[in-house]
Scaffold this motif. Structure first.
Motif, PDB file in Angstrom:
ATOM      1  N   LYS A  72       0.858  -1.179   0.000  1.00  0.00           N
ATOM      2  CA  LYS A  72       0.000   0.000   0.000  1.00  0.00           C
ATOM      3  C   LYS A  72       0.893   1.227   0.000  1.00  0.00           C
ATOM      4  N   VAL A  73       0.376   2.329  -0.522  1.00  0.00           N
ATOM      5  CA  VAL A  73       1.128   3.574  -0.608  1.00  0.00           C
ATOM      6  C   VAL A  73       0.439   4.636   0.232  1.00  0.00           C
ATOM      7  N   ALA A  74       1.209   5.274   1.098  1.00  0.00           N
ATOM      8  CA  ALA A  74       0.742   6.446   1.841  1.00  0.00           C
ATOM      9  C   ALA A  74       1.625   7.606   1.419  1.00  0.00           C
ATOM     10  N   VAL A  75       1.056   8.800   1.427  1.00  0.00           N
ATOM     11  CA  VAL A  75       1.774   9.977   0.967  1.00  0.00           C
ATOM     12  C   VAL A  75       1.884  10.968   2.120  1.00  0.00           C
ATOM     13  N   SER A  76       3.091  11.561   2.287  1.00  0.00           N
ATOM     14  CA  SER A  76       3.314  12.505   3.369  1.00  0.00           C
ATOM     15  C   SER A  76       4.061  13.726   2.864  1.00  0.00           C
ATOM     16  N   GLY A  77       3.495  14.883   3.133  1.00  0.00           N
ATOM     17  CA  GLY A  77       4.091  16.144   2.711  1.00  0.00           C
ATOM     18  C   GLY A  77       3.096  16.892   1.841  1.00  0.00           C
ATOM     19  N   GLN A 113       4.195  -4.460   3.782  1.00  0.00           N
ATOM     20  CA  GLN A 113       3.006  -4.096   3.009  1.00  0.00           C
ATOM     21  C   GLN A 113       2.928  -2.592   2.757  1.00  0.00           C
ATOM     22  N   LEU A 114       4.003  -1.856   3.090  1.00  0.00           N
ATOM     23  CA  LEU A 114       3.921  -0.396   3.058  1.00  0.00           C
ATOM     24  C   LEU A 114       5.036   0.285   2.281  1.00  0.00           C
ATOM     25  N   VAL A 115       4.632   1.366   1.619  1.00  0.00           N
ATOM     26  CA  VAL A 115       5.551   2.348   1.046  1.00  0.00           C
ATOM     27  C   VAL A 115       5.003   3.710   1.428  1.00  0.00           C
ATOM     28  N   VAL A 116       5.869   4.572   1.923  1.00  0.00           N
ATOM     29  CA  VAL A 116       5.489   5.951   2.205  1.00  0.00           C
ATOM     30  C   VAL A 116       6.272   6.830   1.239  1.00  0.00           C
ATOM     31  N   ILE A 117       5.555   7.572   0.398  1.00  0.00           N
ATOM     32  CA  ILE A 117       6.192   8.541  -0.490  1.00  0.00           C
ATOM     33  C   ILE A 117       6.162   9.880   0.237  1.00  0.00           C
ATOM     34  N   THR A 118       7.309  10.533   0.292  1.00  0.00           N
ATOM     35  CA  THR A 118       7.401  11.744   1.090  1.00  0.00           C
ATOM     36  C   THR A 118       8.219  12.835   0.402  1.00  0.00           C
ATOM     37  N   THR A 119       8.068  14.028   0.919  1.00  0.00           N
ATOM     38  CA  THR A 119       8.908  15.146   0.504  1.00  0.00           C
ATOM     39  C   THR A 119      10.166  15.138   1.353  1.00  0.00           C
ATOM     40  N   GLY A 120      11.172  15.882   0.909  1.00  0.00           N
ATOM     41  CA  GLY A 120      12.365  16.037   1.738  1.00  0.00           C
ATOM     42  C   GLY A 120      13.631  15.454   1.158  1.00  0.00           C
ATOM     43  N   SER A 121      13.634  15.116  -0.120  1.00  0.00           N
ATOM     44  CA  SER A 121      14.838  14.527  -0.708  1.00  0.00           C
ATOM     45  C   SER A 121      16.015  15.488  -0.735  1.00  0.00           C
ATOM     46  N   GLN A 122      15.761  16.782  -0.507  1.00  0.00           N
ATOM     47  CA  GLN A 122      16.828  17.785  -0.496  1.00  0.00           C
ATOM     48  C   GLN A 122      17.182  18.246   0.919  1.00  0.00           C
ATOM     49  N   GLY A 123      16.662  17.535   1.921  1.00  0.00           N
ATOM     50  CA  GLY A 123      17.010  17.836   3.303  1.00  0.00           C
ATOM     51  C   GLY A 123      16.350  19.081   3.859  1.00  0.00           C
ATOM     52  N   GLU A 124      15.289  19.551   3.209  1.00  0.00           N
ATOM     53  CA  GLU A 124      14.615  20.756   3.682  1.00  0.00           C
ATOM     54  C   GLU A 124      14.205  20.580   5.137  1.00  0.00           C
ATOM     55  N   PRO A 125      14.546  21.526   6.008  1.00  0.00           N
ATOM     56  CA  PRO A 125      14.339  21.372   7.447  1.00  0.00           C
ATOM     57  C   PRO A 125      12.891  21.110   7.875  1.00  0.00           C
ATOM     58  N   MET A 126      11.918  21.661   7.175  1.00  0.00           N
ATOM     59  CA  MET A 126      10.515  21.471   7.571  1.00  0.00           C
ATOM     60  C   MET A 126       9.810  20.392   6.751  1.00  0.00           C
ATOM     61  N   SER A 127      10.545  19.697   5.905  1.00  0.00           N
ATOM     62  CA  SER A 127       9.938  18.654   5.074  1.00  0.00           C
ATOM     63  C   SER A 127       9.506  17.464   5.930  1.00  0.00           C
ATOM     64  N   ALA A 128       8.645  16.653   5.353  1.00  0.00           N
ATOM     65  CA  ALA A 128       8.160  15.471   6.070  1.00  0.00           C
ATOM     66  C   ALA A 128       9.312  14.537   6.441  1.00  0.00           C
ATOM     67  N   LEU A 129      10.261  14.315   5.527  1.00  0.00           N
ATOM     68  CA  LEU A 129      11.373  13.412   5.840  1.00  0.00           C
ATOM     69  C   LEU A 129      12.231  13.959   6.970  1.00  0.00           C
ATOM     70  N   ALA A 130      12.507  15.253   6.961  1.00  0.00           N
ATOM     71  CA  ALA A 130      13.300  15.844   8.053  1.00  0.00           C
ATOM     72  C   ALA A 130      12.556  15.712   9.372  1.00  0.00           C
ATOM     73  N   ARG A 131      11.234  15.899   9.349  1.00  0.00           N
ATOM     74  CA  ARG A 131      10.465  15.739  10.583  1.00  0.00           C
ATOM     75  C   ARG A 131      10.509  14.291  11.059  1.00  0.00           C
ATOM     76  N   MET A 132      10.485  13.339  10.125  1.00  0.00           N
ATOM     77  CA  MET A 132      10.622  11.921  10.506  1.00  0.00           C
ATOM     78  C   MET A 132      11.991  11.692  11.145  1.00  0.00           C
ATOM     79  N   ALA A 133      13.034  12.219  10.517  1.00  0.00           N
ATOM     80  CA  ALA A 133      14.400  12.032  11.013  1.00  0.00           C
ATOM     81  C   ALA A 133      14.588  12.659  12.393  1.00  0.00           C
TER      82      ALA A 133
END
Length: 181
Positions: A72-77, A113-133
């Motif tokens: 399944k795919v969930a999207v964040s950002g 069973q999961l894939v999360v597609i997210t923003t933040g591939s450029q390390g943006e401080p407020m991106s979803a990936l940075a918030r996860m990290a």
């Protein structure tokens, strides 16, 4: 082909590339798709993949691979959520029924069973990936053995912010893939 276009009367090509100063070739989307497919088929963990929200083709490939591998795919950002919604509505994204789930539902699925597609591939401080990290994301908490893919090269000038996010992901025990694809 470029020489042929010149012979046909085209006198000027103007192109833009963030990788223009790098030697060699940038892999084609087909090659990237093959690499992503290998990762999807060989990973039993949860996959979190960061990409540019403007790259509709890459998001389509991720959705196809998720569907093929029973995920399944969930999207964040916000920007990628808006892009997916608009691209689906306009017919640019083909999403098999039941593939995309609400991010709040991820707790109801096993990691494989999961894939999360997210923003933040450029390390943006407020991106979803940075918030996860940084343990600041309300729905996604990085766990040991998560596979986190940064499916784009850092834009020149963003290397430090990308490295900071990558280091924090590693500290949490995630496997981070950011150059091999």
């Amino acid at each position: 082909r470029l020489a042929q276009l010149g012979s046909d009367g085209v006198m000027l090509l103007m192109a833009d590339s963030t990788n223009a100063v790098r030697k060699g070739f940038t892999p084609s989307e087909r090659e990237v798709g093959i690499s992503l497919g290998n990762i999807f088929r060989n990973t039993k963990s949860r996959i979190i993949i960061a990409t540019f929200s403007s790259n509709v083709h890459r998001v389509q490939k991720i959705i196809e691979l998720a569907s093929e591998t029973g995920r399944k795919v969930a999207v964040s950002g916000r920007t990628i959520e808006n892009m997916v919604s608009n691209a689906k509505e306009l017919g640019y994204l083909n999403v098999p029924a039941g593939t995309i789930i609400d991010l709040k539902q991820i707790k109801n699925y096993l990691d494989d069973q999961l894939v999360v597609i997210t923003t933040g591939s450029q390390g943006e401080p407020m991106s979803a990936l940075a918030r996860m990290a940084n343990n600041e994301h309300k729905d996604v908490h990085i766990r040991e053995n998560d596979v986190v893919i940064l499916s784009s090269s850092p834009v020149p000038g963003n290397e430090k912010t990308v490295s900071t996010v990558v280091n924090k992901l590693y500290e949490k025990g995630a496997e981070v893939i950011y150059s091999e694809i």
